[in-house]
Design a protein around this motif. Structure first.
Motif, PDB file in Angstrom:
ATOM      1  N   GLU A  56      10.254  -6.911 -23.267  1.00 20.48           N
ATOM      2  CA  GLU A  56       9.032  -5.544 -23.424  1.00 20.48           C
ATOM      3  C   GLU A  56       7.824  -4.747 -22.315  1.00 20.48           C
ATOM      4  N   GLY A  57       8.857  -5.388 -21.093  1.00 18.70           N
ATOM      5  CA  GLY A  57       7.959  -4.587 -19.876  1.00 18.70           C
ATOM      6  C   GLY A  57       6.940  -5.451 -19.227  1.00 18.70           C
ATOM      7  N   LEU A  58       6.735  -5.386 -18.093  1.00 20.46           N
ATOM      8  CA  LEU A  58       5.664  -5.985 -17.288  1.00 20.46           C
ATOM      9  C   LEU A  58       4.425  -5.259 -16.604  1.00 20.46           C
ATOM     10  N   ASP A  59       3.499  -5.197 -16.885  1.00 19.19           N
ATOM     11  CA  ASP A  59       2.485  -4.920 -15.656  1.00 19.19           C
ATOM     12  C   ASP A  59       1.650  -5.521 -15.144  1.00 19.19           C
ATOM     13  N   VAL A  60       1.515  -5.101 -13.914  1.00 13.32           N
ATOM     14  CA  VAL A  60       0.943  -6.313 -12.341  1.00 13.32           C
ATOM     15  C   VAL A  60      -0.242  -5.434 -11.380  1.00 13.32           C
ATOM     16  N   THR A  61      -0.840  -5.709 -11.053  1.00 11.80           N
ATOM     17  CA  THR A  61      -1.475  -5.727 -10.034  1.00 11.80           C
ATOM     18  C   THR A  61      -0.779  -5.496  -8.833  1.00 11.80           C
ATOM     19  N   ALA A  62      -1.764  -5.152  -8.042  1.00  8.66           N
ATOM     20  CA  ALA A  62      -0.824  -5.555  -5.943  1.00  8.66           C
ATOM     21  C   ALA A  62      -1.962  -4.350  -5.431  1.00  8.66           C
ATOM     22  N   GLU A  63      -1.730  -5.047  -4.236  1.00 11.23           N
ATOM     23  CA  GLU A  63      -2.491  -4.805  -2.824  1.00 11.23           C
ATOM     24  C   GLU A  63      -2.012  -4.176  -1.881  1.00 11.23           C
ATOM     25  N   ARG A  64      -2.450  -3.438  -0.896  1.00  8.41           N
ATOM     26  CA  ARG A  64      -1.055  -2.912   0.198  1.00  8.41           C
ATOM     27  C   ARG A  64      -1.248  -4.010   1.514  1.00  8.41           C
ATOM     28  N   ALA A  65      -0.583  -3.961   0.998  1.00 17.56           N
ATOM     29  CA  ALA A  65      -0.617  -5.105   2.668  1.00 17.56           C
ATOM     30  C   ALA A  65      -1.267  -4.876   3.423  1.00 17.56           C
ATOM     31  N   PRO A  66      -1.511  -5.757   5.049  1.00 14.19           N
ATOM     32  CA  PRO A  66      -2.160  -5.201   6.002  1.00 14.19           C
ATOM     33  C   PRO A  66      -1.169  -4.172   6.846  1.00 14.19           C
ATOM     34  N   ARG A  67      -2.217  -3.226   7.316  1.00 15.19           N
ATOM     35  CA  ARG A  67      -1.081  -2.778   8.075  1.00 15.19           C
ATOM     36  C   ARG A  67      -0.977  -2.617   9.885  1.00 15.19           C
ATOM     37  N   MET A  68       0.266  -3.496  10.082  1.00 20.82           N
ATOM     38  CA  MET A  68       0.665  -3.324  11.199  1.00 20.82           C
ATOM     39  C   MET A  68       1.133  -2.052  12.437  1.00 20.82           C
ATOM     40  N   VAL A  69       1.249  -2.659  13.461  1.00 20.26           N
ATOM     41  CA  VAL A  69       2.164  -1.677  14.594  1.00 20.26           C
ATOM     42  C   VAL A  69       2.613  -2.701  15.314  1.00 20.26           C
ATOM     43  N   VAL A  70       3.965  -1.860  15.729  1.00 22.14           N
ATOM     44  CA  VAL A  70       4.472  -2.704  16.901  1.00 22.14           C
ATOM     45  C   VAL A  70       5.444  -1.296  17.364  1.00 22.14           C
ATOM     46  N   MET A  71       5.208  -1.700  18.622  1.00 23.69           N
ATOM     47  CA  MET A  71       5.684  -1.058  20.043  1.00 23.69           C
ATOM     48  C   MET A  71       6.263  -1.936  21.105  1.00 23.69           C
ATOM     49  N   TYR A  72       7.555  -0.612  21.190  1.00 17.68           N
ATOM     50  CA  TYR A  72       7.889  -1.142  21.741  1.00 17.68           C
ATOM     51  C   TYR A  72       7.978  -0.332  23.313  1.00 17.68           C
ATOM     52  N   ASP A  73       7.444  -0.425  23.613  1.00 22.01           N
ATOM     53  CA  ASP A  73       7.405   0.185  25.039  1.00 22.01           C
ATOM     54  C   ASP A  73       6.399   1.096  24.522  1.00 22.01           C
ATOM     55  N   THR A  74       7.028   2.748  24.658  1.00 23.44           N
ATOM     56  CA  THR A  74       6.241   3.510  23.896  1.00 23.44           C
ATOM     57  C   THR A  74       6.458   3.804  22.952  1.00 23.44           C
ATOM     58  N   VAL A  75       8.054   2.995  21.288  1.00 27.96           N
ATOM     59  CA  VAL A  75       7.930   3.330  20.290  1.00 27.96           C
ATOM     60  C   VAL A  75       6.951   2.696  19.656  1.00 27.96           C
ATOM     61  N   ARG A  76       6.258   3.255  18.308  1.00 26.15           N
ATOM     62  CA  ARG A  76       5.893   2.685  18.067  1.00 26.15           C
ATOM     63  C   ARG A  76       6.423   3.224  16.447  1.00 26.15           C
ATOM     64  N   THR A  77       5.960   1.379  15.782  1.00 23.39           N
ATOM     65  CA  THR A  77       6.569   0.896  14.312  1.00 23.39           C
ATOM     66  C   THR A  77       5.758   1.297  13.871  1.00 23.39           C
ATOM     67  N   GLU A  78       4.951   1.496  12.174  1.00 25.84           N
ATOM     68  CA  GLU A  78       3.886   0.629  11.464  1.00 25.84           C
ATOM     69  C   GLU A  78       4.804  -0.009  10.137  1.00 25.84           C
ATOM     70  N   VAL A  79       4.037  -1.009   9.971  1.00 27.14           N
ATOM     71  CA  VAL A  79       4.382  -1.663   8.890  1.00 27.14           C
ATOM     72  C   VAL A  79       2.891  -1.891   8.028  1.00 27.14           C
ATOM     73  N   ARG A  80       3.547  -2.610   6.570  1.00 24.41           N
ATOM     74  CA  ARG A  80       2.894  -3.282   5.740  1.00 24.41           C
ATOM     75  C   ARG A  80       3.687  -4.523   5.756  1.00 24.41           C
ATOM     76  N   THR A  81       2.921  -5.320   6.377  1.00 18.68           N
ATOM     77  CA  THR A  81       3.947  -6.783   5.572  1.00 18.68           C
ATOM     78  C   THR A  81       2.544  -7.614   4.944  1.00 18.68           C
ATOM     79  N   THR A  82       2.646  -8.281   3.840  1.00 13.50           N
ATOM     80  CA  THR A  82       1.784 -10.227   4.079  1.00 13.50           C
ATOM     81  C   THR A  82       3.001 -11.315   4.627  1.00 13.50           C
ATOM     82  N   GLY A  83       3.447 -10.835   5.542  1.00 11.49           N
ATOM     83  CA  GLY A  83       3.962 -11.861   6.171  1.00 11.49           C
ATOM     84  C   GLY A  83       2.789 -12.893   6.671  1.00 11.49           C
TER      85      GLY A  83
END
Length: 364
Positions: free
Chosen positions: A128-155
């Motif tokens: 019959e399907g499923l309804d769930v609620t969710a929140e965006r995981a915290p936003r974090m940034v990984v800087m590999y020298d000058t290369v920026r990667t933005e992620v959201r994770t519950t880790g």
């Protein structure tokens, strides 16, 4: 309401087989329920037929029905079920071919690691399907020298953040904070790339030599109690990349051998009968009168304002300039008088420069 467009089944099946005229044992996963199916057929459709499964109009199967299979292969069947996720004040919904939330979220364009859900990722999606609620995981940034990667994770750890960003530091790269530390909302993980292999060098740690006065040794005599021994440390350096440019950098240092400080005793004992040079023209002056004026004749006197000591109110600096040690007020009256006479001779009788008020008593 937001409906995910083009939601498609994204299933991976291990192995691809070749049909043989023999009994093939295949694992069939039908909406999360697994069973072993035996068939003499050589295609996915033969497996479905053997399991009495007829695909509905909106059902999905992987691999496709005409794919050849063999023993040990897997076949997945998923019926379409409705999944609605309320997130950030709006809904994302659509029909997904998934047995669990973890399978269904990517089909709605949501990263399972990027949201915190009201249900476990392993929760089944019923017919019959499923309804769930969710929140965006915290936003974090990984800087590999000058290369920026933005992620959201519950880790929970920095390593989880690196995994979410798909970043794998090199063996010697410097990660700050360290991978085992706790992840926090908004954190920035800095990775400093280390180029090539680090170099290790042994560097001496210079030991100090401490001198200690010894009143039991003749004045000026030196006795080595402990020889100074330098220590050794290992210093690891490497070429790193910082802001796109190469730099030499010390990665770490480790003490291999602690230095041992040396100890030398220096004698301060004066020979009997010896005394500081005094006398001469100064020996005939009225030193008792000067002492009475300066200190009331008290060899242990200390000026209430501090800084002047003994019969003649020497400062420590002046006392040391004529060879005195310790405080003038701790020396004998004879030594204090002889040092005062020595001072008088050293300034060529210019008593006004040393005792501007009481010095007049010297000549009375």
């Amino acid at each position: 309401m937001f409906v995910a467009a083009g939601a498609a089944l994204a299933l991976v099946v291990v192995g691809g087989g070749t049909a043989y005229a023999m009994d093939n044992s295949v694992t069939l996963d039908n909406d999360g329920e697994q069973q072993t199916v035996h068939t003499f057929g050589g295609t996915v459709q033969d497996v479905l037929d053997s399991a009495d499964i007829t695909l509905g109009e909106n059902d999905a199967v992987a691999p496709s029905p005409d794919t050849e299979i063999g023993t040990g292969d897997h076949v997945l069947v998923r019926s379409q079920r409705d999944l609605t996720v309320e997130i950030d004040g709006h809904e994302v919904s659509g029909g997904v071919h998934a047995a669990t939330l973890e399978e269904g979220l990517p089909q709605l364009g949501l990263d399972p690691e990027g949201v915190e859900l009201s249900e476990d990722l392993g929760a089944e999606i019923p017919e019959e399907g499923l309804d769930v609620t969710a929140e965006r995981a915290p936003r974090m940034v990984v800087m590999y020298d000058t290369v920026r990667t933005e992620v959201r994770t519950t880790g929970e750890t920095v390593q989880d953040v690196l995994d979410a960003a798909g970043t794998e530091p090199g063996e010697h790269d410097i990660v700050s904070p360290e991978p085992e530390e706790e992840a926090t909302d908004g954190m920035v993980v800095d990775i400093t790339p280390v180029l090539g292999e680090p170099e290790v060098e042994e560097v001496p740690i210079e030991a100090e030599e401490v001198e200690e006065e010894d009143p039991d040794l003749p004045e000026g005599e030196r006795e080595v109690v402990t020889e100074a021994e330098d220590g050794v440390k290992e210093v690891t350096t490497a070429t790193i990349l910082r802001n796109g440019e190469e730099h030499e950098h010390q990665l770490r240092e480790e003490v291999i051998t602690e230095p041992v400080d040396g100890l030398v005793k220096v004698g301060t004992q004066q020979e009997e009968g010896s005394a500081p040079e005094g006398g001469g023209a100064a020996g005939d002056l009225n030193w008792a009168g000067l002492a009475e004026c300066e200190s009331g004749g008290d060899p242990t006197a200390v000026n209430s304002a501090g800084g002047y000591y003994g019969l003649y109110q020497f400062s420590e600096q002046t006392w040391q300039s004529v060879g005195g040690t310790g405080l003038p007020s701790e020396a004998s009256p004879d030594e204090q008088t002889q040092r005062a006479q020595q001072l008088y001779n050293a300034v060529d009788g210019n008593w006004q420069s040393q005792w501007p008020v009481c010095g007049v008593h010297l000549h009375q």
